[in-house]
Motif scaffolding. Sequence first.
Motif, short mmCIF file in Angstrom:
data_model
loop_
_atom_site.label_atom_id
_atom_site.label_comp_id
_atom_site.label_asym_id
_atom_site.label_seq_id
_atom_site.Cartn_x
_atom_site.Cartn_y
_atom_site.Cartn_z
N THR A 1 -11.42 -12.14 -2.39
CA THR A 1 -12.11 -11.10 -3.55
C THR A 1 -11.00 -10.31 -4.12
OG1 THR A 1 -14.07 -11.12 -2.32
CG2 THR A 1 -13.88 -9.66 -3.87
N LYS A 2 -10.14 -9.47 -3.25
CA LYS A 2 -9.04 -8.93 -4.13
C LYS A 2 -7.89 -9.59 -5.02
CE LYS A 2 -9.61 -5.04 -0.58
NZ LYS A 2 -8.84 -4.05 0.13
N ILE B 1 -3.98 -7.69 1.73
CA ILE B 1 -4.40 -8.33 0.31
C ILE B 1 -4.19 -9.85 0.37
CG2 ILE B 1 -2.56 -7.86 -1.07
CD1 ILE B 1 -4.27 -7.40 -3.33
N ALA C 1 -9.72 -10.57 -8.04
CA ALA C 1 -9.45 -9.33 -9.06
C ALA C 1 -8.33 -9.21 -9.72
CB ALA C 1 -10.18 -8.20 -8.31
N LEU C 2 -7.09 -9.38 -8.75
CA LEU C 2 -5.75 -9.16 -8.94
C LEU C 2 -5.45 -10.24 -10.03
CD1 LEU C 2 -2.99 -7.58 -8.77
CD2 LEU C 2 -2.59 -9.26 -6.75
N ASP D 1 -7.20 -11.67 1.52
CA ASP D 1 -8.53 -11.23 0.96
C ASP D 1 -8.70 -12.06 -0.38
OD1 ASP D 1 -10.95 -9.98 -0.31
OD2 ASP D 1 -10.09 -7.91 0.90
N CYS E 1 -6.66 -17.63 -7.52
CA CYS E 1 -6.52 -17.62 -6.07
C CYS E 1 -7.12 -19.12 -5.64
CB CYS E 1 -7.31 -16.69 -5.60
SG CYS E 1 -7.71 -16.54 -3.66
N LYS F 1 1.47 0.31 -5.05
CA LYS F 1 0.22 0.81 -5.78
C LYS F 1 0.42 0.56 -7.36
CE LYS F 1 -2.25 2.96 -1.78
NZ LYS F 1 -2.70 4.24 -1.38
N ARG G 1 1.09 -2.70 -8.58
CA ARG G 1 0.20 -3.50 -8.43
C ARG G 1 -0.81 -3.15 -9.82
NH1 ARG G 1 -3.69 -3.06 -3.72
NH2 ARG G 1 -1.75 -3.22 -2.66
N THR H 1 -6.42 -18.53 -0.08
CA THR H 1 -5.84 -17.44 -0.87
C THR H 1 -4.54 -17.36 -1.31
OG1 THR H 1 -5.10 -16.58 1.46
CG2 THR H 1 -7.28 -15.78 0.62
N ASN I 1 0.76 -1.21 -0.15
CA ASN I 1 -0.08 0.01 0.13
C ASN I 1 0.80 1.45 0.23
OD1 ASN I 1 -2.42 -1.10 -0.20
ND2 ASN I 1 -2.57 -1.49 2.02
#
Length: 679
Positions: free
Chosen positions: A546-547, A541, A550-551, A544, A489, A277, A280, A425, A272
């Motif tokens: 969901t994240k 992350i 998406a990644l 996570d 994932c 960022k 990513r 994950t 982060n």
Amino acid sequence: VFEEYWPKELVKKQLKKGKLLQGHVRINPKNYKQAFVPITDKDESFVGSNEDFNDYKMLSQDLQNKLTVEDATTDTVKNSDQQTSSSLQKTGKVIYLKERKHPRISCGHLRKEKQPNGFALFIPRDHRLPRIRVPLIQCPKDFQQQSDETYPDLFLVEIVNWTATNHFAAGKLLRRLGLEGEIESETEAILAEFQVDTTPFSNEILKDLPADWKIPKEQLKCRKDLRSLCIFTIDPATAKDLDDALSCKPLDNGNFEVGVHIADVSYFVQENTPVDKLARKRTITFYLVQKAITMLPSALCENYCSLNAGEDRLTFSVIWELTPNGKIVNEWFGKSIINSCCKMNYDHAQDILDNPTKSWKLQDFPQIFGSHTIPKIVSVILNLNKIAQELLKGRRSSGAIELNQVQLLPNISVAKKIVTGFPKTAFLRRQPSPSDEMTQNVARYCKNLLIPGHNNDYRDIQASLLAIEANDPNGYLLEAVSHRADYFCSGSFESKDDYWHYCLNIPLYTHFTSPIRRYPDIIVHRQLFSLLEEKSQEKSIINDTTKLEALAKVCNERKLAQFNVGKKSAELFFTFYVRNCGPLLEDAMVMGLLDSAIDVLLIKYGLVKRALNLENWKLTRKTKKPKLILYWNATATTKDLPQEISLFSKVKVIIQDDSKQTPGFMALLQHPNIAARNE
């Protein structure tokens, strides 16, 4: 002009009733009216497309096995007693766009209309896109003032609207790329087409990077010190971002201690932070012929993270004790410090393998740092090669196709480790096995080509394709039986059978070894370190699902973009090579027989090109093996001659500049007698 899309509420209702199918539409770049939508792994629905962009997620009406009246295969189906309903081509039409994936940005030319009415017409290079009207006021003044319709520069235009009542879309001009046919402007067009972020790294990111960094004392205390080991890198000669280094030490018991040491990028790229960022978002480094668009600033990717020879560097190591036949006795994961003693390139390593007893002169070898010697480094490379050969024997006997075994080992070991600690994950990489239909088609293909070993089992297919490796040096047939590998994932699938990597033939795999140029590797580093430290990071992350899903989706899209950018860059430079040095007489291999052309592999360059100069020809089948018979007309120096061509036939082609396509080149099939005289 076009049918209106269905209302969203109607689409939802019909989806619930099972009246609609959804998938990603893939439009043929050479025929924009032809598109395919994979609905399952076993079949594809054909969709006539003149409005829908490539790779949009769409919904279509399921017409089951009924063929539309316009389908050219209708008469054939009606007249064939052997045709079954399962072999009919499903058809459909797009009725709703669920998700837009195309950037709606294109490179092309501006042209004046006969009646401008305040607009210019943009002609995209990508024929799958519509022509676009852009406001004339946005166009360069010299374009507005000229009287000719043509204009030599390339432009980048974005579609802002396209209604069902218009043939042309409405757009806005983004920027002028430069003169068509110039390397820099054509490169800019490639990067823009695939949305590669080329903006310089901002001051916000650069100000957080160390100016003159040295390893802190606390890191010296908490890491394993491997600086005295004979550790070195092996990379392309021009590489600047050195991700990984190797070591191999004989043990008293006859085994070997083998280590793969990876740049500890996650130490510098904390989660982060501004640099994290951006990394990513970029997800990957793009390599072109003349340059690289890096994921990280050069201070990191070429200096502090890069495992440069003679410099102390932070690493994440995986170390195994291996028997001489490659069996793992034990393994260790952990943070370390190394000092690479040498920057080897592939040519050096290959020379050592080809000439293991060669007496090397110091000036012929890369610079060596520390107390290590040339014989020591040569010994390490030879031992690593022996172990890799043993690993390869086991993997080929089980159906695997990958050769670089030592580099695969950390990815396999780390994948097993993180799945135990992150069952939902873990960030992994998989390649689905081919569908039964795909496997059967390739098996039939091999049988028709009289290739032995053509059962429908995928391992048997692999063995068949390996048997003709000399005829297919670039693996095009191998690609035909394989899906693309993807990041995922572990929580995305209920069964671990779905984790399998088909081509590598292993149940678990990830990317750990290239964190300087791939963001997924950074995620994996963080997950592994979290396990080793036994620290919970609930807000990260890495926990996570969901994240991470998406990644993974973004990483897969950018990985494919990276492949296409590299391919187009190579083709661009080859075009300029042909323009300056051509025409070239080259060996080629037939890879496809079409109605009025053949696809040939330019063996020396690894490029596939379509040869279109076929005039008098006849396409025949003999024992289901397609053959093309060309009838060459007599000339002043040659007689009438029939030439029989089938798949894998060796032919001669002339490669020359294509004046109708800028930049571009063409391949022209050469008369066999003329080709023989030029041998």
